[in-house]
Design an enzyme around this catalytic site. Structure first.
Site, mmCIF file in Angstrom:
data_model
loop_
_atom_site.group_PDB
_atom_site.id
_atom_site.type_symbol
_atom_site.label_atom_id
_atom_site.label_comp_id
_atom_site.label_asym_id
_atom_site.label_seq_id
_atom_site.Cartn_x
_atom_site.Cartn_y
_atom_site.Cartn_z
ATOM 1 C CB THR B 146 -26.682 -90.963 59.769
ATOM 2 O OG1 THR B 146 -28.105 -90.963 59.796
ATOM 3 C CG2 THR B 146 -26.184 -92.281 59.220
ATOM 4 C CB THR B 184 -32.533 -93.460 55.486
ATOM 5 O OG1 THR B 184 -32.386 -93.176 54.135
ATOM 6 C CG2 THR B 184 -31.155 -93.974 55.929
#
Lengths: 388, 388
Positions: B146, B184
């Site tokens: 990401t 995450t």
């Protein structure tokens, strides 16, 4: 509008030369009575500064004649020499005022881990003594500022059952490190009501619990936090516990609000209200968890109504709730409904400085609000440059 | 150097069009066996994403045939529709591979609170299936990025008692939100050792506890964290629990180190080691408290060896210690001795990216290290602009 608004108090703020900037850095507050009762709450940090260790002892008998405060140095993590310096400061104040050193509260704020310049502090006490006046409260408020951009003062006037007026005044400093069990926050509160020390203690603890303890700017807890409340009895007013509590809580809430409003580098003041909680404790931990999320705080700085970061902070707590029953509103827009996407996030206006986040746990009827700030470039800048 | 290094695995990473940037965003990892045992650990966040709810069930019987991962959307806080989307993704993978959907782990990462574009995901699965290859591990590692600036891979080769080689490989993504009970962080680990699922589970939990769980970049806990370990048995090696544990822990530690090294906007990687603690738990909470202090982290960004902020964070814990016996060293310089001023703070060199903070509690012989980052302008920038 300050701590000398109540009758029976004098104060002063002077330039002792502790700060390199040459700004005022030493304050003195004197209770001229007739009553000298006092209460205080201190940081719960186990690494407490020398003045906190000293002042806890001073307040333990419920009598305080004076409070001396310096900015420009925290006198924390300074070992036996630091404690001797606090003691010497109290002795100096006692000498000029003709009182006992054991009735002098000492407060310090500034950088941790450096000895105070006693060759500046002691002459500063002399200078402050000469400047003492019945309208010196604002000068004292200025002298305790560190990275504060404005001085903080508040006042509240109440009436007892006999119609006699009494006043509560307060000054505060603190602009970072605001957190649980208080924050690098020095607060002096005064009242001319006639109140025994044990009653002051209850009123002060109750007020701090719902005001200063719920201002959580950056989750960091100071070594020096002190909130002291002095009562002179000079108004001869005899407010009930409720009347006094209303006045003290009101002043504390106003000061707490001003502390958050001046937090280092902040561009938003954020109230996080959790409601429909199973208990007040649940509501508080949920609000505090969101207030401690750097990701949430950075999103608010970016004017991004990122409710996913609210939910992920809520999800780390053990409060009573079901993930698929959580509702979140931001500035009145219900952007999360039943744990999923609600109204259009683009409807949320985060331009104003004030932000209200409302979290509905659908688990009871208790609520609590934590006040915090956004995480900004300026916060990083101020806190990366503070001691250099 | 990746998850296809162990025998018995194929992988792929493709551009499904989920990300607006057009970068690769869908990965598929397939265990061709002969063994299909698996274990996984997930976020402890109570607000868990749909793929976490799904994958917990999939792994519960210890068999996994494939893992499908997408970046570009977390599928968290997306309600019943979100769960249906996860289910449909698993069904699609099952269909192309000819396996059962109940043996397909699904992982998602990206923005919370938006539905996945299923019209991109399902054709993406077809594309990934066509691309599957025995050297596709690096393509998979790239497709799960990401805000990562680099893909993260690691490999370790060990030998069992009979001299047979076995390999453990891993890929990871994650660059913010690293925290307690994971972050995450999506991690896929593979091994060609022959290991039953219950043994994999023990080895994986032990490894995660001392690696991923101790990487705490910003104290925030994700809704999507998943670490899954697949064993194919294709090497026919039978390592002991200790041999396998060494290999898995080594790969996890290398990946955790790479996650911290690539944390959003960080300019320093900080290891906070607490030693001479009464227990490992004490050492861990002390290190974690310092790792969570924004003031400390901002100071490191400013290359300021502000040990007072270390002590004030230590002081908020309930670990066994006396405040006047704390020692702190930074990059080898003993700047705090017995809770007070130690060697000259100007001797500390904070120019290098690597920072080692050592906290001596003088209370026992246990120790633990938490890895974190500094708090920088870039962290604020990236996290205030992420969803806009």
């Amino acid at each position: 509008m300050t701590i000398t608004a109540p009758k029976g108090f004098r104060a002063a703020g002077v330039k002792a030369g502790i700060k390199a900037s040459g700004n005022p850095d030493l304050a003195l507050v004197v209770n001229d009575g007739p009553q000298k009762s006092a209460a205080a709450v201190f940081t719960s940090n186990r690494v407490a500064a020398a003045p906190v260790h000293w002042s806890r002892q001073v307040v333990s008998d419920g009598r305080v004649d004076a409070v001396v405060l310096n900015s420009g140095g925290a006198n924390a993590c300074t070992g036996p020499q630091g404690f001797q310096n606090t003691h010497a400061t109290a002795e100096k104040v006692a000498e000029v005022l003709g009182v006992s050193a054991s009735d002098v509260v000492v407060c310090s704020t500034g950088l941790i881990g450096e000895q105070l310049p006693m060759d500046k502090i002691l002459p500063g006490v002399d200078a402050a003594f000469r400047e003492l006046s019945e309208d010196g409260g604002s000068a004292a408020a200025t002298a305790i500022m560190t990275t504060d951009s404005v001085s903080k003062e508040a006042v509240f006037t109440g009436t007892d059952a006999q119609g006699k007026e009494f006043t509560v005044g307060g000054i505060a400093k603190g602009a970072g490190m605001l957190a649980p069990g208080l924050a690098t926050m020095l607060v002096v509160l005064t009242t001319d009501a006639e109140v025994p020390a044990n009653e002051l203690d209850v009123v002060l603890r109750d007020a701090a619990r719902v005001t200063f303890d719920r201002a959580d700017s950056d989750g960091c807890m100071s070594t020096n936090d002190t909130v002291v409340l002095l009562a002179s009895g000079a108004s001869e007013a005899l407010p009930s516990a409720e009347q006094l509590s209303e006045a003290v809580t009101s002043v504390c809430a106003e000061l707490a609000r001003k502390l958050i409003g001046d937090a280092e580098g902040a561009s938003h003041d954020i109230a996080i209200r959790t409601f429909n909680a199973a208990s007040e404790r649940d509501a508080e931990i949920v609000s505090r968890s969101v207030a401690r999320s750097n990701l949430f705080k950075a999103a608010i700085f970016g004017k991004d109504p990122n409710w996913g970061r609210v939910l992920s902070a809520v999800g780390t707590t053990d409060a009573v709730f079901e993930a698929d029953q959580l509702n979140v509103a931001m500035n009145g827009v219900q952007i999360c409904r039943n744990g999923a996407i609600g109204d259009d996030r683009n409807l949320v206006d985060l331009e104003p400085r004030e932000v209200l986040v409302e979290i509905d746990l659908q688990a009871g009827d208790a609520e609590a609000t934590i006040w915090t700030n956004d995480l900004t470039h300026d916060y990083v800048h101020e806190n990366s440059a503070y001691s250099s």
